[in-house]
Write a protein that holds these residues in place. Sequence first.
Motif, short mmCIF file in Angstrom:
data_model
loop_
_atom_site.label_atom_id
_atom_site.label_comp_id
_atom_site.label_asym_id
_atom_site.label_seq_id
_atom_site.Cartn_x
_atom_site.Cartn_y
_atom_site.Cartn_z
N UNK A 92 3.39 -2.63 14.66
CA UNK A 92 4.38 -3.17 15.61
C UNK A 92 5.36 -2.10 16.05
N UNK A 93 5.70 -1.17 15.17
CA UNK A 93 6.58 -0.06 15.54
C UNK A 93 5.84 0.89 16.48
N UNK A 94 4.59 1.19 16.17
CA UNK A 94 3.77 2.06 17.01
C UNK A 94 3.65 1.50 18.43
N UNK A 95 3.41 0.20 18.54
CA UNK A 95 3.29 -0.43 19.87
C UNK A 95 4.62 -0.36 20.62
N UNK B 147 0.84 -1.19 0.00
CA UNK B 147 0.00 0.00 0.00
C UNK B 147 0.88 1.25 0.00
N UNK B 148 0.35 2.30 -0.56
CA UNK B 148 1.00 3.60 -0.52
C UNK B 148 0.11 4.54 0.27
N UNK B 149 0.72 5.39 1.08
CA UNK B 149 -0.04 6.32 1.92
C UNK B 149 0.43 7.73 1.64
N UNK B 150 -0.51 8.59 1.23
CA UNK B 150 -0.23 10.02 1.07
C UNK B 150 -0.89 10.72 2.24
N UNK B 151 -0.09 11.45 3.01
CA UNK B 151 -0.60 12.18 4.16
C UNK B 151 0.26 13.42 4.37
N UNK B 152 -0.28 14.43 5.03
CA UNK B 152 0.53 15.61 5.34
C UNK B 152 1.73 15.21 6.20
N UNK B 153 2.81 15.98 6.09
CA UNK B 153 4.04 15.67 6.84
C UNK B 153 3.80 15.59 8.34
N UNK B 154 2.88 16.37 8.87
CA UNK B 154 2.66 16.38 10.32
C UNK B 154 1.88 15.15 10.80
N UNK B 155 1.36 14.34 9.89
CA UNK B 155 0.65 13.12 10.26
C UNK B 155 1.67 11.98 10.32
N UNK B 156 1.82 11.40 11.50
CA UNK B 156 2.76 10.30 11.66
C UNK B 156 2.09 9.00 11.23
N UNK C 273 7.95 2.03 24.99
CA UNK C 273 9.11 2.82 25.41
C UNK C 273 8.66 4.09 26.14
N UNK C 274 7.60 4.71 25.67
CA UNK C 274 7.07 5.90 26.34
C UNK C 274 6.58 5.56 27.75
N UNK C 275 5.87 4.43 27.88
CA UNK C 275 5.40 4.01 29.21
C UNK C 275 6.58 3.76 30.15
#
Length: 79
Positions: free
Chosen positions: A46-49, A32-41, A54-56
């Motif tokens: 698995x990386x997000x989790x 898939x390809x995702x087009x989103x504004x730069x400020x949208x992460x 790490x934040x916790x």
Amino acid sequence: MLVLSRRKGESIVIQDNIEITILGIEGDNVRIGIKAPRQVEVFRKEIYLSIQELNRQSIAHGQADIAKLMERFSQSSES
């Protein structure tokens, strides 16, 4: 959960500024390809989790440091 069927080259749009396009399908893999504004992460889940964990850990460690600091502060003010 919204479930959609898409073919190669077809897209979906989220709000006005995020577009997800099916680039290819090979066996069980979908590209898939995702087009989103730069400020949208945008992260793989698995990386997000991992980032969340790490934040916790960082917060828990920081709270421990704050507790130690407060303990030292209270000891020095008693002297």
